[in-house]
Scaffold this motif. Structure first.
Motif, PDB file in Angstrom:
ATOM      1  N   GLU A 196       0.811  -1.204   0.000  1.00 49.14           N
ATOM      2  CA  GLU A 196       0.000   0.000   0.000  1.00 49.14           C
ATOM      3  C   GLU A 196       0.857   1.273   0.000  1.00 49.14           C
ATOM      4  OE1 GLU A 196      -3.862  -1.862   2.367  1.00 49.14           O
ATOM      5  OE2 GLU A 196      -2.476  -0.540   3.418  1.00 49.14           O
ATOM      6  N   VAL A 197       2.164   1.099  -0.213  1.00 47.98           N
ATOM      7  CA  VAL A 197       3.059   2.243  -0.351  1.00 47.98           C
ATOM      8  C   VAL A 197       3.902   2.053  -1.607  1.00 47.98           C
ATOM      9  CG1 VAL A 197       3.189   2.689   2.134  1.00 47.98           C
ATOM     10  CG2 VAL A 197       4.847   1.166   1.068  1.00 47.98           C
ATOM     11  N   VAL A 198       4.382   3.166  -2.149  1.00 45.86           N
ATOM     12  CA  VAL A 198       5.231   3.099  -3.329  1.00 45.86           C
ATOM     13  C   VAL A 198       6.473   3.939  -3.063  1.00 45.86           C
ATOM     14  CG1 VAL A 198       4.061   5.041  -4.436  1.00 45.86           C
ATOM     15  CG2 VAL A 198       5.345   3.424  -5.825  1.00 45.86           C
ATOM     16  N   LEU A 199       7.599   3.443  -3.503  1.00 48.80           N
ATOM     17  CA  LEU A 199       8.869   4.128  -3.309  1.00 48.80           C
ATOM     18  C   LEU A 199       8.921   5.380  -4.189  1.00 48.80           C
ATOM     19  CD1 LEU A 199      11.732   3.986  -2.018  1.00 48.80           C
ATOM     20  CD2 LEU A 199      12.443   2.700  -4.048  1.00 48.80           C
ATOM     21  N   VAL A 200       9.305   6.489  -3.587  1.00 45.83           N
ATOM     22  CA  VAL A 200       9.434   7.734  -4.337  1.00 45.83           C
ATOM     23  C   VAL A 200      10.763   7.700  -5.076  1.00 45.83           C
ATOM     24  CG1 VAL A 200       9.578  10.247  -4.189  1.00 45.83           C
ATOM     25  CG2 VAL A 200       8.018   8.988  -2.687  1.00 45.83           C
ATOM     26  N   SER A 201      10.717   7.711  -6.431  1.00 45.69           N
ATOM     27  CA  SER A 201      11.933   7.635  -7.231  1.00 45.69           C
ATOM     28  C   SER A 201      12.676   8.958  -7.206  1.00 45.69           C
ATOM     29  CB  SER A 201      11.595   7.249  -8.674  1.00 45.69           C
ATOM     30  OG  SER A 201      10.813   8.270  -9.272  1.00 45.69           O
ATOM     31  N   ASP A 202      13.923   8.936  -7.681  1.00 46.76           N
ATOM     32  CA  ASP A 202      14.734  10.154  -7.714  1.00 46.76           C
ATOM     33  C   ASP A 202      14.099  11.228  -8.592  1.00 46.76           C
ATOM     34  OD1 ASP A 202      16.546   8.990  -6.065  1.00 46.76           O
ATOM     35  OD2 ASP A 202      17.853   8.271  -7.697  1.00 46.76           O
ATOM     36  N   SER A 203      13.456  10.782  -9.710  1.00 51.51           N
ATOM     37  CA  SER A 203      12.834  11.758 -10.600  1.00 51.51           C
ATOM     38  C   SER A 203      11.673  12.455  -9.909  1.00 51.51           C
ATOM     39  CB  SER A 203      12.346  11.060 -11.881  1.00 51.51           C
ATOM     40  OG  SER A 203      11.413  10.049 -11.565  1.00 51.51           O
ATOM     41  N   GLU A 204      10.893  11.686  -9.124  1.00 52.59           N
ATOM     42  CA  GLU A 204       9.782  12.265  -8.389  1.00 52.59           C
ATOM     43  C   GLU A 204      10.288  13.253  -7.340  1.00 52.59           C
ATOM     44  OE1 GLU A 204       7.353   8.174  -8.390  1.00 52.59           O
ATOM     45  OE2 GLU A 204       6.585   9.732  -7.064  1.00 52.59           O
ATOM     46  N   LYS A 205      11.413  12.881  -6.674  1.00 55.23           N
ATOM     47  CA  LYS A 205      11.994  13.784  -5.679  1.00 55.23           C
ATOM     48  C   LYS A 205      12.406  15.104  -6.339  1.00 55.23           C
ATOM     49  CE  LYS A 205      13.837  10.092  -2.763  1.00 55.23           C
ATOM     50  NZ  LYS A 205      15.070   9.470  -2.229  1.00 55.23           N
ATOM     51  N   LYS A 206      13.010  14.987  -7.561  1.00 54.39           N
ATOM     52  CA  LYS A 206      13.482  16.180  -8.273  1.00 54.39           C
ATOM     53  C   LYS A 206      12.312  17.071  -8.639  1.00 54.39           C
ATOM     54  CE  LYS A 206      16.376  17.528 -12.195  1.00 54.39           C
ATOM     55  NZ  LYS A 206      17.185  17.043 -13.341  1.00 54.39           N
ATOM     56  N   ILE A 207      11.238  16.459  -9.140  1.00 52.84           N
ATOM     57  CA  ILE A 207      10.053  17.231  -9.520  1.00 52.84           C
ATOM     58  C   ILE A 207       9.469  17.932  -8.308  1.00 52.84           C
ATOM     59  CG2 ILE A 207       7.680  17.015 -10.362  1.00 52.84           C
ATOM     60  CD1 ILE A 207       8.672  14.756 -12.171  1.00 52.84           C
ATOM     61  N   ASN A 208       9.423  17.177  -7.177  1.00 52.13           N
ATOM     62  CA  ASN A 208       8.877  17.771  -5.956  1.00 52.13           C
ATOM     63  C   ASN A 208       9.704  18.976  -5.508  1.00 52.13           C
ATOM     64  OD1 ASN A 208       6.818  15.939  -5.841  1.00 52.13           O
ATOM     65  ND2 ASN A 208       7.924  14.502  -4.525  1.00 52.13           N
ATOM     66  N   ARG A 209      11.064  18.849  -5.624  1.00 53.82           N
ATOM     67  CA  ARG A 209      11.929  19.960  -5.231  1.00 53.82           C
ATOM     68  C   ARG A 209      11.700  21.169  -6.159  1.00 53.82           C
ATOM     69  NH1 ARG A 209      15.811  15.820  -4.282  1.00 53.82           N
ATOM     70  NH2 ARG A 209      16.735  16.168  -6.354  1.00 53.82           N
ATOM     71  N   GLN A 210      11.543  20.903  -7.495  1.00 50.35           N
ATOM     72  CA  GLN A 210      11.304  21.988  -8.437  1.00 50.35           C
ATOM     73  C   GLN A 210       9.987  22.701  -8.140  1.00 50.35           C
ATOM     74  OE1 GLN A 210      11.546  20.127 -12.252  1.00 50.35           O
ATOM     75  NE2 GLN A 210      13.799  20.151 -12.320  1.00 50.35           N
ATOM     76  N   ASN A 211       8.972  21.898  -7.837  1.00 51.05           N
ATOM     77  CA  ASN A 211       7.666  22.489  -7.527  1.00 51.05           C
ATOM     78  C   ASN A 211       7.734  23.324  -6.269  1.00 51.05           C
ATOM     79  OD1 ASN A 211       6.541  21.277  -9.761  1.00 51.05           O
ATOM     80  ND2 ASN A 211       5.804  19.472  -8.625  1.00 51.05           N
ATOM     81  N   THR A 212       8.565  22.884  -5.343  1.00 47.21           N
ATOM     82  CA  THR A 212       8.686  23.622  -4.074  1.00 47.21           C
ATOM     83  C   THR A 212       9.401  24.942  -4.281  1.00 47.21           C
ATOM     84  OG1 THR A 212       8.754  21.539  -2.870  1.00 47.21           O
ATOM     85  CG2 THR A 212       9.535  23.483  -1.707  1.00 47.21           C
ATOM     86  N   ASN A 213      10.458  24.941  -5.158  1.00 48.27           N
ATOM     87  CA  ASN A 213      11.278  26.142  -5.371  1.00 48.27           C
ATOM     88  C   ASN A 213      10.613  27.139  -6.318  1.00 48.27           C
ATOM     89  OD1 ASN A 213      13.244  25.085  -3.709  1.00 48.27           O
ATOM     90  ND2 ASN A 213      14.322  24.046  -5.401  1.00 48.27           N
ATOM     91  N   THR A 214       9.686  26.724  -7.197  1.00 45.94           N
ATOM     92  CA  THR A 214       9.049  27.607  -8.180  1.00 45.94           C
ATOM     93  C   THR A 214       7.879  28.336  -7.552  1.00 45.94           C
ATOM     94  OG1 THR A 214       9.637  26.101  -9.950  1.00 45.94           O
ATOM     95  CG2 THR A 214       7.907  27.718 -10.426  1.00 45.94           C
ATOM     96  N   PRO A 215       7.862  29.681  -7.627  1.00 46.15           N
ATOM     97  CA  PRO A 215       6.726  30.423  -7.054  1.00 46.15           C
ATOM     98  C   PRO A 215       5.444  30.023  -7.760  1.00 46.15           C
ATOM     99  CG  PRO A 215       8.577  31.898  -7.566  1.00 46.15           C
ATOM    100  CD  PRO A 215       8.886  30.595  -8.202  1.00 46.15           C
ATOM    101  N   GLN A 216       4.430  29.832  -6.995  1.00 46.63           N
ATOM    102  CA  GLN A 216       3.144  29.422  -7.554  1.00 46.63           C
ATOM    103  C   GLN A 216       2.112  30.510  -7.291  1.00 46.63           C
ATOM    104  OE1 GLN A 216       2.117  25.690  -5.909  1.00 46.63           O
ATOM    105  NE2 GLN A 216       3.806  24.602  -6.864  1.00 46.63           N
ATOM    106  N   GLN A 217       1.146  30.568  -8.218  1.00 51.00           N
ATOM    107  CA  GLN A 217       0.063  31.516  -8.044  1.00 51.00           C
ATOM    108  C   GLN A 217      -0.790  31.090  -6.874  1.00 51.00           C
ATOM    109  OE1 GLN A 217      -2.031  31.657 -11.745  1.00 51.00           O
ATOM    110  NE2 GLN A 217      -0.418  32.788 -12.787  1.00 51.00           N
ATOM    111  N   GLN A 218      -1.431  32.083  -6.280  1.00 47.13           N
ATOM    112  CA  GLN A 218      -2.286  31.791  -5.135  1.00 47.13           C
ATOM    113  C   GLN A 218      -3.385  30.822  -5.564  1.00 47.13           C
ATOM    114  OE1 GLN A 218      -3.980  35.257  -3.386  1.00 47.13           O
ATOM    115  NE2 GLN A 218      -4.943  34.150  -1.719  1.00 47.13           N
ATOM    116  N   SER A 219      -3.553  29.853  -4.841  1.00 44.10           N
ATOM    117  CA  SER A 219      -4.582  28.849  -5.149  1.00 44.10           C
ATOM    118  C   SER A 219      -5.451  28.643  -3.927  1.00 44.10           C
ATOM    119  CB  SER A 219      -3.928  27.522  -5.558  1.00 44.10           C
ATOM    120  OG  SER A 219      -3.100  27.047  -4.524  1.00 44.10           O
ATOM    121  N   THR A 220      -6.500  27.964  -4.164  1.00 48.42           N
ATOM    122  CA  THR A 220      -7.423  27.706  -3.056  1.00 48.42           C
ATOM    123  C   THR A 220      -6.759  26.785  -2.051  1.00 48.42           C
ATOM    124  OG1 THR A 220      -8.323  25.847  -4.279  1.00 48.42           O
ATOM    125  CG2 THR A 220      -9.433  27.959  -4.539  1.00 48.42           C
ATOM    126  N   PRO A 221      -7.054  26.987  -0.789  1.00 45.69           N
ATOM    127  CA  PRO A 221      -6.441  26.142   0.247  1.00 45.69           C
ATOM    128  C   PRO A 221      -6.734  24.666  -0.028  1.00 45.69           C
ATOM    129  CG  PRO A 221      -7.642  27.982   1.228  1.00 45.69           C
ATOM    130  CD  PRO A 221      -7.986  27.977  -0.234  1.00 45.69           C
TER     131      PRO A 221
END
Length: 245
Positions: A47-72
């Motif tokens: 019921e769990v899946v290993l987070v691959s290196d590519s997924e980690k990289k995407i997550n880091r990019q999404n975290t560092n890129t400013p995002q428009q205000q969105s709904t909570p």
């Protein structure tokens, strides 16, 4: 092929929001996942899946890129897995407790059985000592030898008081019965390792008290043996045949 997880691996939940870091393992394929708040969540390995290196990289990019205000974001719904895990742990604990109670009950039954046996042996010993102190002579129960038993069939043990005691003067009926049972017990113990051996205890018809006492002894202390009425033509209802198993 199933993914091999190691402690420290980053994983995410398949059936729920979120994930965490693998912090340990339990029996039954349970993985402990430590979430961002430091709580360990027990889930099944599938019921769990290993987070691959590519997924980690995407997550880091999404975290560092400013995002428009969105709904909570909606509050994560509590995982239904936790109650299931708690139930499994509770059931395991119940099974262990029940198993322990059964072992304790078995030990208590064994102790009671040994206690009864010790009381019987002490009573028989006390009776023999009283007989010896009074100067009374006793005779051995009449029975065949090993060679006779193999050639002529069952071994006969006559438990009549007149066959076991030179005289019963001064003895109560209880004393006589206890001595007869003592002879029965010692005979059983001396032949207990002779598989297939047949012993015929002649107790007489009488009021059946000695016969019932012998049957009770067999049920309580020798359940592995078989017993039945001996030949009616030869003994009537006055003898019991025991087969050592």
């Amino acid at each position: 092929m199933d993914t091999i997880l190691n402690i420290g691996d980053k994983v995410r939940f398949l059936n729920d929001v979120g994930g965490g870091k693998v912090s340990g393992f339990q029996k039954g394929g349970i993985v402990l996942v430590e979430d961002e708040d430091g709580f360990e969540v027990p889930v099944r390995a599938n019921e769990v899946v290993l987070v691959s290196d590519s997924e980690k990289k995407i997550n880091r990019q999404n975290t560092n890129t400013p995002q428009q205000q969105s709904t909570p974001a909606a509050k994560p719904v509590p995982s239904p897995i936790l109650p299931a895990r708690s139930k499994l742990v509770k059931e395991d604990n119940n099974d262990n407790a029940q198993s322990l109670e059964e072992r304790i009950a078995q030990l208590e039954r064994t102790v009671k059985k040994l206690s009864r046996r010790i009381d019987e042996l002490e009573a028989a010993k006390s009776l023999r000592e009283r007989l010896q102190e009074s100067g009374m002579k006793v005779t051995k129960a009449k029975q065949g030898s090993h060679s006779q038993q193999k050639q002529s069939g069952p071994i006969e043990i006559d438990l009549h008081a007149t066959e076991l005691l030179e005289t019963t003067a001064g003895m109560s009926s209880h004393d006589i019965k206890e001595y007869q049972l003592d002879v029965f017990r010692r005979t059983m113990q001396s032949h207990l390792k002779e598989k297939g051996c047949k012993l015929i205890f002649i107790h007489g018809n009488g009021d059946g008290i000695l016969r019932q006492a012998i049957i009770s002894e067999l049920k309580r202390n020798y359940p592995q043996c078989q017993w039945q009425d001996a030949s009616f033509q030869q003994y009537g209802f006055g003898a019991t045949m025991v087969t050592i198993k």
